[in-house]
Design a protein around this motif. Structure first.
Motif, mmCIF file in Angstrom:
data_model
loop_
_atom_site.group_PDB
_atom_site.id
_atom_site.type_symbol
_atom_site.label_atom_id
_atom_site.label_comp_id
_atom_site.label_asym_id
_atom_site.label_seq_id
_atom_site.Cartn_x
_atom_site.Cartn_y
_atom_site.Cartn_z
ATOM 1 N N PRO A 49 7.496 3.673 12.197
ATOM 2 C CA PRO A 49 8.250 2.414 12.191
ATOM 3 C C PRO A 49 9.751 2.632 12.305
ATOM 4 O O PRO A 49 10.442 2.819 11.310
ATOM 5 C CB PRO A 49 7.893 1.805 10.830
ATOM 6 N N GLU A 50 10.269 2.600 13.534
ATOM 7 C CA GLU A 50 11.703 2.831 13.733
ATOM 8 C C GLU A 50 12.525 1.561 13.499
ATOM 9 O O GLU A 50 13.573 1.595 12.877
ATOM 10 C CB GLU A 50 11.949 3.355 15.146
ATOM 11 N N LYS A 51 12.042 0.421 14.012
ATOM 12 C CA LYS A 51 12.821 -0.813 13.911
ATOM 13 C C LYS A 51 12.048 -1.918 13.216
ATOM 14 O O LYS A 51 12.330 -3.092 13.399
ATOM 15 C CB LYS A 51 13.241 -1.277 15.310
ATOM 16 N N THR A 52 11.046 -1.551 12.428
ATOM 17 C CA THR A 52 10.254 -2.553 11.717
ATOM 18 C C THR A 52 11.082 -3.176 10.608
ATOM 19 O O THR A 52 11.688 -2.473 9.800
ATOM 20 C CB THR A 52 8.994 -1.915 11.117
ATOM 21 N N GLU A 53 11.114 -4.496 10.573
ATOM 22 C CA GLU A 53 11.899 -5.204 9.561
ATOM 23 C C GLU A 53 11.009 -5.616 8.398
ATOM 24 O O GLU A 53 9.863 -6.027 8.588
ATOM 25 C CB GLU A 53 12.564 -6.447 10.175
ATOM 26 N N VAL A 54 11.538 -5.471 7.198
ATOM 27 C CA VAL A 54 10.853 -5.955 6.001
ATOM 28 C C VAL A 54 11.790 -6.929 5.295
ATOM 29 O O VAL A 54 13.016 -6.776 5.332
ATOM 30 C CB VAL A 54 10.469 -4.805 5.049
ATOM 31 N N THR A 55 11.210 -7.932 4.662
ATOM 32 C CA THR A 55 12.027 -8.924 3.976
ATOM 33 C C THR A 55 12.504 -8.375 2.640
ATOM 34 O O THR A 55 11.899 -7.447 2.086
ATOM 35 C CB THR A 55 11.234 -10.212 3.742
ATOM 36 N N ALA A 56 13.585 -8.971 2.128
ATOM 37 C CA ALA A 56 14.117 -8.552 0.832
ATOM 38 C C ALA A 56 13.088 -8.793 -0.265
ATOM 39 O O ALA A 56 12.968 -8.010 -1.213
ATOM 40 C CB ALA A 56 15.409 -9.308 0.532
ATOM 41 N N ARG A 57 12.296 -9.867 -0.115
ATOM 42 C CA ARG A 57 11.274 -10.201 -1.106
ATOM 43 C C ARG A 57 10.156 -9.145 -1.114
ATOM 44 O O ARG A 57 9.697 -8.725 -2.173
ATOM 45 C CB ARG A 57 10.712 -11.582 -0.775
ATOM 46 N N GLU A 58 9.747 -8.726 0.067
ATOM 47 C CA GLU A 58 8.708 -7.686 0.166
ATOM 48 C C GLU A 58 9.208 -6.366 -0.398
ATOM 49 O O GLU A 58 8.485 -5.673 -1.119
ATOM 50 C CB GLU A 58 8.287 -7.517 1.626
ATOM 51 N N LEU A 59 10.449 -6.018 -0.070
ATOM 52 C CA LEU A 59 11.018 -4.764 -0.551
ATOM 53 C C LEU A 59 11.147 -4.780 -2.075
ATOM 54 O O LEU A 59 10.864 -3.775 -2.741
ATOM 55 C CB LEU A 59 12.384 -4.520 0.094
ATOM 56 N N LYS A 60 11.556 -5.925 -2.628
ATOM 57 C CA LYS A 60 11.701 -6.043 -4.079
ATOM 58 C C LYS A 60 10.350 -5.855 -4.766
ATOM 59 O O LYS A 60 10.246 -5.152 -5.779
ATOM 60 C CB LYS A 60 12.294 -7.399 -4.435
ATOM 61 N N MET A 61 9.308 -6.471 -4.204
ATOM 62 C CA MET A 61 7.982 -6.363 -4.805
ATOM 63 C C MET A 61 7.445 -4.934 -4.679
ATOM 64 O O MET A 61 6.839 -4.400 -5.605
ATOM 65 C CB MET A 61 7.022 -7.350 -4.142
ATOM 66 N N ALA A 62 7.671 -4.287 -3.522
ATOM 67 C CA ALA A 62 7.223 -2.909 -3.333
ATOM 68 C C ALA A 62 7.945 -1.971 -4.296
ATOM 69 O O ALA A 62 7.340 -1.055 -4.873
ATOM 70 C CB ALA A 62 7.459 -2.475 -1.894
ATOM 71 N N ARG A 63 9.253 -2.214 -4.486
ATOM 72 C CA ARG A 63 10.028 -1.394 -5.423
ATOM 73 C C ARG A 63 9.522 -1.604 -6.853
ATOM 74 O O ARG A 63 9.454 -0.664 -7.650
ATOM 75 C CB ARG A 63 11.504 -1.747 -5.315
ATOM 76 N N GLN A 64 9.157 -2.844 -7.178
ATOM 77 C CA GLN A 64 8.633 -3.128 -8.510
ATOM 78 C C GLN A 64 7.309 -2.384 -8.733
ATOM 79 O O GLN A 64 7.054 -1.856 -9.810
ATOM 80 C CB GLN A 64 8.409 -4.636 -8.685
#
Length: 362
Positions: A181-196
């Motif tokens: 995934p070179e240019k795959t975008e993730v949302t801030a909400r998804e990233l926050k949940m994954a980090r949690q």
């Protein structure tokens, strides 16, 4: 006492330290013999002359390089004559910060010991200097007709030697893997949940807590076949997470990690203590019941707690093989078995047995 696999001299600057090198790890893989099917006859590999079909003694075998129109013969003594340092010197070229050596370069680990008590002071001096500086010595040496790039490191009061891969042995991942995934975008909400989820599943690194459950299952398979018992197959792997269900899957994973004895919002049932086989299953149940992060009412929690207590009481005293997956998971939770949420029934049994053996010997 173990026998050294190599002996020579470590040099740094004008200081020389005679050492012996010992293997630091061992494999506990279950090893099988080869038999001809339908018989008890061993099948062995032999060195056979390709032209005559006759077996060739080891002392009559020489190394040869295929040059196209002819073979170039090379004797073992000739290889030793051209080895850097005549295969007995490990010269440290310099010292680098340990954090600068990427993990992908590390291959195999050996212990280094001084070759005699008279070299204990030089050995201790190098070990303490490396420990205080948090650096490793980079060197090359030859062993068994191969030259190795190595890192000499201080660990737990002794010197260790780690063989390293050469730079041209490291493959470029972007040339090997098509779908990175070179240019795959993730949302801030998804990233926050994954980090949690990552933070919730954080554990302390205790290597003694992990066991090779597959080898234990192989041993169990051999014993079952020897005694004529039936063999239970492992559960199939979980399906991939659908992108549409990603947030629900992440949320369900966080809930399950926080409450490993619950399935994440379901009421009652013998499976309430067992982890879902696929995180998408939990997400689907949440959508069907309309529950997200809501906690069950106090009355339901009490009822669930009593059921869980009843199950534990009834499971006490029974063998692991007689317990349900839910009961096994509760025991694994009580025992603090790492990685239990992704284990199938057989893996839970093997992990619990391993935890018992570890507790008995500690």
């Amino acid at each position: 006492m173990a026998r050294p696999v190599w002996s020579g001299t470590v040099t740094f600057g004008l200081v020389s330290l005679p050492v012996q090198m010992f293997t630091a790890t061992e494999s506990h893989t279950v090893r099988f013999h080869q038999l001809q099917r339908g018989t008890s006859d061993r099948v062995r590999n032999k060195r056979v002359n390709e032209r005559t079909g006759e077996e060739v003694p080891l002392d009559e075998i020489v190394k040869a390089f295929d040059a196209g129109d002819e073979y170039v013969l090379v004797e073992p003594d000739e290889l030793a004559d051209i080895a850097p340092g005549r295969s007995k010197t490990l010269e440290i070229s310099g010292f680098v910060d340990l954090k600068d050596v990427e993990p992908i370069f590390f291959d195999k680990t050996y212990y280094l010991g001084p070759k005699g008590k008279e070299y204990a002071k030089i050995y201790a001096l190098l070990e303490k200097a490396l420990a205080e500086a948090d650096r490793v010595g980079i060197a090359t040496f030859v062993m068994r007709n191969h030259q190795y790039l190595v890192a000499v490191k201080a660990e737990g009061g002794l010197l260790t030697l780690h063989t390293l891969h050469w730079a041209d042995e490291i493959r470029d991942p972007r040339a090997e893997i098509d779908d990175l995934p070179e240019k795959t975008e993730v949302t801030a909400r998804e990233l926050k949940m994954a980090r949690q989820l990552v933070d919730t599943l954080r554990i302390e690194w205790k290597p003694e807590d992990f066991h090779d459950t597959y080898q234990e299952q192989v041993a169990s398979l051999i014993e079952a076949k020897r005694t004529g018992e039936s063999v239970e197959k492992a559960a199939p792997p979980a399906e991939s997470t659908n992108v549409v269900d990603l947030m629900d899957a992440l949320r369900a994973s966080v809930d399950r990690a926080k409450n490993p004895s619950k399935s994440g919002g379901e009421k009652g049932g013998d499976d309430s203590a067992a982890p879902p086989t696929d995180i998408r299953d939990a997400a689907a149940r949440r959508r069907a019941t309309g529950t997200r992060n809501r906690k069950a009412p106090g009355k339901s929690r009490g009822a669930t707690g009593r059921k869980a207590g009843d199950r534990k009481a009834s499971a006490r005293g029974r063998s692991l093989d007689a317990l349900t997956k839910a009961e096994l998971y509760e025991r694994a939770t009580d025992a603090g078995v790492p990685g239990r949420s992704s284990m199938n029934r057989e893996e839970l049994v093997a992990a619990l047995r391993g935890a018992r053996r570890h507790k008995a010997t500690s």
